[in-house]
Write a protein that holds these residues in place. Sequence first.
Motif, PDB file in Angstrom:
ATOM      1  N   SER A 211      65.313 -22.276  44.286  1.00  0.00           N
ATOM      2  CA  SER A 211      65.108 -23.109  45.177  1.00  0.00           C
ATOM      3  C   SER A 211      64.419 -22.212  46.337  1.00  0.00           C
ATOM      4  O   SER A 211      65.018 -21.005  46.548  1.00  0.00           O
ATOM      5  CB  SER A 211      65.824 -24.048  45.772  1.00  0.00           C
ATOM      6  N   LEU A 212      63.817 -22.920  47.184  1.00  0.00           N
ATOM      7  CA  LEU A 212      63.343 -22.354  48.613  1.00  0.00           C
ATOM      8  C   LEU A 212      64.573 -21.855  49.452  1.00  0.00           C
ATOM      9  O   LEU A 212      64.812 -20.917  49.946  1.00  0.00           O
ATOM     10  CB  LEU A 212      62.273 -23.014  49.332  1.00  0.00           C
ATOM     11  N   ALA A 213      65.569 -22.916  49.342  1.00  0.00           N
ATOM     12  CA  ALA A 213      66.820 -22.722  49.796  1.00  0.00           C
ATOM     13  C   ALA A 213      67.779 -21.365  49.649  1.00  0.00           C
ATOM     14  O   ALA A 213      68.227 -20.757  50.393  1.00  0.00           O
ATOM     15  CB  ALA A 213      67.989 -24.015  50.000  1.00  0.00           C
ATOM     16  N   ALA A 214      67.618 -21.304  48.339  1.00  0.00           N
ATOM     17  CA  ALA A 214      68.420 -20.141  47.777  1.00  0.00           C
ATOM     18  C   ALA A 214      67.586 -18.866  48.161  1.00  0.00           C
ATOM     19  O   ALA A 214      68.466 -17.806  48.414  1.00  0.00           O
ATOM     20  CB  ALA A 214      68.575 -20.285  46.310  1.00  0.00           C
ATOM     21  N   ALA A 215      66.343 -18.839  48.410  1.00  0.00           N
ATOM     22  CA  ALA A 215      65.793 -17.728  48.730  1.00  0.00           C
ATOM     23  C   ALA A 215      65.885 -17.363  50.105  1.00  0.00           C
ATOM     24  O   ALA A 215      66.057 -16.252  50.610  1.00  0.00           O
ATOM     25  CB  ALA A 215      64.167 -17.887  48.327  1.00  0.00           C
ATOM     26  N   LEU A 216      65.944 -18.480  50.938  1.00  0.00           N
ATOM     27  CA  LEU A 216      66.166 -18.324  52.575  1.00  0.00           C
ATOM     28  C   LEU A 216      67.585 -17.778  52.811  1.00  0.00           C
ATOM     29  O   LEU A 216      67.858 -16.764  53.384  1.00  0.00           O
ATOM     30  CB  LEU A 216      66.043 -19.357  53.254  1.00  0.00           C
TER      31      LEU A 216
END
Length: 178
Positions: free
Chosen positions: A127-132
């Motif tokens: 997810s984008l949250a995991a990438a951030l």
Amino acid sequence: MNRPALQLDFVAHRRRPRALSALLLAAGVVAVASVGLQVRSDRNEMAGVELRLARIAALDRRVAPVSGDTATVEFAIKAAAELRTPWAGMLADLEQASVASKDDVALLVIEPDPVLHKVRVLAEARSLAAALAYVQRLQNSGSLRNALLESHEIRTDEAERPVRVQITAAWQPGAKAT
């Protein structure tokens, strides 16, 4: 009628306490000595910085060999720059950030730029949250600094729709390359 001449003394004769004068003189001497010591300390520190800058400049100078072809020289310079890349610290920090992400981020490519002291990381996250969160972990790492999410792309052609991210970070030029 002769009156006696009146004499006026406009100068007041007051005695200043000698102890106060001595105290003010001592305070002035201490202040001048303190400023002198600070100036000396600053000059010594400046000389040290100039010496370190001269040493760094001497390391960065490229001296052309007397004989040999240009391709060999360029290859040697490039190899020397790559050997100065602090692989151990960078890879340890990248691995630690991946482990902390609990398999939510997979590294695909790690590409260093020895000239700019930067590393480009291509990864896929769930997810984008995991990438951030992964970028935040890299920003807090010891060997990498200024981690930046340059781009992201949601892969709609895959079933899980992972997020492919490109991250750049800088490393300390003086870091140990073991």
